[in-house]
Design a protein around this motif. Structure first.
Motif, short mmCIF file in Angstrom:
data_model
loop_
_atom_site.label_atom_id
_atom_site.label_comp_id
_atom_site.label_asym_id
_atom_site.label_seq_id
_atom_site.Cartn_x
_atom_site.Cartn_y
_atom_site.Cartn_z
N MET A 38 48.62 45.56 29.33
CA MET A 38 47.18 44.38 29.05
C MET A 38 47.40 44.15 30.69
SD MET A 38 44.21 44.16 27.84
CE MET A 38 42.61 43.28 27.94
N ALA A 39 48.16 42.71 31.02
CA ALA A 39 48.36 42.72 32.10
C ALA A 39 48.37 44.05 33.23
CB ALA A 39 49.38 41.33 32.38
N VAL A 40 48.47 44.92 33.05
CA VAL A 40 48.32 45.74 34.45
C VAL A 40 47.28 46.80 33.77
CG1 VAL A 40 49.40 48.12 34.63
CG2 VAL A 40 50.84 46.36 34.05
N CYS A 41 46.79 46.66 33.32
CA CYS A 41 45.48 47.36 32.41
C CYS A 41 44.03 46.33 33.78
CB CYS A 41 44.58 47.27 31.47
SG CYS A 41 46.23 48.82 31.02
N LEU A 42 44.15 44.49 33.68
CA LEU A 42 43.36 43.98 33.56
C LEU A 42 43.48 44.04 35.73
CD1 LEU A 42 44.15 41.16 31.45
CD2 LEU A 42 41.72 42.06 31.97
N ARG A 43 44.74 44.55 35.79
CA ARG A 43 44.25 44.23 37.48
C ARG A 43 43.85 45.89 37.72
NH1 ARG A 43 50.31 43.29 37.10
NH2 ARG A 43 50.89 45.61 37.67
N TYR A 44 43.36 47.01 37.10
CA TYR A 44 42.94 47.76 37.30
C TYR A 44 41.47 47.76 36.71
CZ TYR A 44 46.94 49.70 39.59
OH TYR A 44 48.21 49.53 40.11
N ALA A 45 41.10 46.60 35.54
CA ALA A 45 39.57 47.32 35.80
C ALA A 45 38.47 46.05 35.23
CB ALA A 45 39.87 47.14 33.54
N ASN A 122 46.41 32.77 37.66
CA ASN A 122 44.66 33.77 37.42
C ASN A 122 44.12 33.06 38.79
OD1 ASN A 122 45.87 33.85 34.67
ND2 ASN A 122 44.94 31.93 33.69
N GLU A 123 44.17 32.38 39.78
CA GLU A 123 43.87 32.51 40.82
C GLU A 123 43.66 33.58 41.54
OE1 GLU A 123 42.94 28.07 40.89
OE2 GLU A 123 44.88 28.37 41.83
N LEU A 124 44.50 33.24 41.77
CA LEU A 124 45.05 34.72 42.50
C LEU A 124 44.85 35.89 42.10
CD1 LEU A 124 49.01 33.59 43.44
CD2 LEU A 124 47.31 33.39 45.00
N MET A 125 44.98 36.40 40.95
CA MET A 125 44.79 37.72 40.31
C MET A 125 43.19 37.33 40.23
SD MET A 125 47.83 38.89 39.59
CE MET A 125 46.46 39.99 38.68
N GLY A 126 42.73 36.78 40.36
CA GLY A 126 41.31 36.48 40.52
C GLY A 126 41.05 36.78 41.38
N MET A 127 41.20 36.31 43.05
CA MET A 127 40.82 36.60 43.88
C MET A 127 41.03 38.45 44.23
SD MET A 127 42.18 33.74 46.43
CE MET A 127 42.61 32.08 45.81
N ILE A 128 42.68 39.02 43.19
CA ILE A 128 42.48 39.96 43.55
C ILE A 128 41.02 41.71 43.15
CG2 ILE A 128 43.71 42.26 42.97
CD1 ILE A 128 46.43 40.08 43.50
#
Length: 192
Positions: A38-45, A122-128
């Protein structure tokens, strides 16, 4: 069991059970890998809802193709690759993955690292996640998944040079975001 037969590992038993259609084994495999995938999919979706759809579609592919799994790579890597490919296919079908083919000039790229301390994952992933889809895909594939630019080019149907320039642009945008939001008085962690 004869002397030359190697005992089956837990993973082998799990795979065999899934191939045999045993629901408890399929549930176990899903439970073992669903959070990471799910973490992988969240990076793309672009949304959580789409990430869930991508993951479900990808797990259907996992179970449908498990008999083709070769033990020359870890099962998690094989599943992750299916997740990434499914996400890319989904984004292409929704026309969310429009990759620019021009070589972009990257200017004002900071030469030294950026302070990452004080930021949550979460902040870093939000920026990505806030990057344009074309930059986000290349950044994820290169910086997180570990593909090289030639492989990314083949996956996305772009040149190796375009992959490099899009990664550089994504990196510059992220560094700019981090610089603008830099939190004072924190221990410095550097990205290069």
């Amino acid at each position: 069991m004869n002397l030359f037969t190697k005992p089956k590992s837990e993973e082998d038993k799990l795979i065999e059970g899934c191939i045999a259609g045993k629901r408890d084994m399929q549930r176990l495999l899903y439970d073992l890998y669903s959070k990471k995938m799910m973490a992988v999919c969240l990076r793309y979706a672009p949304t959580n809802f789409e990430a869930e759809d991508i993951m479900q579609e990808a797990f259907v592919k996992v179970f449908s193709n498990l008999q083709n799994f070769k033990k020359d790579c870890p099962l998690e890597f094989w599943i992750r690759k299916i997740m990434v490919n499914t996400a890319l296919k989904h984004l292409r079908s929704k026309q969310l993955l429009t990759v620019s083919h021009e070589n972009e000039e990257v200017t004002n790229l900071p030469s030294d690292g950026v302070n990452l301390s004080g930021y949550s994952l979460n902040e870093l992933m939000g920026m990505i996640q806030s990057l344009a889809p074309r930059y986000r895909m290349v950044f994820n594939l290169y910086a997180i998944e570990g593909y090289n630019h030639k492989e990314i080019g083949e996956m996305l149907g772009i040149s190796e040079g375009t992959s490099k320039s899009q990664y550089s642009r994504a990196r510059a945008i992220l560094q700019s975001m981090l610089t603008r939001q830099e939190k004072p008085f924190q221990e410095h962690v550097i990205i290069g």
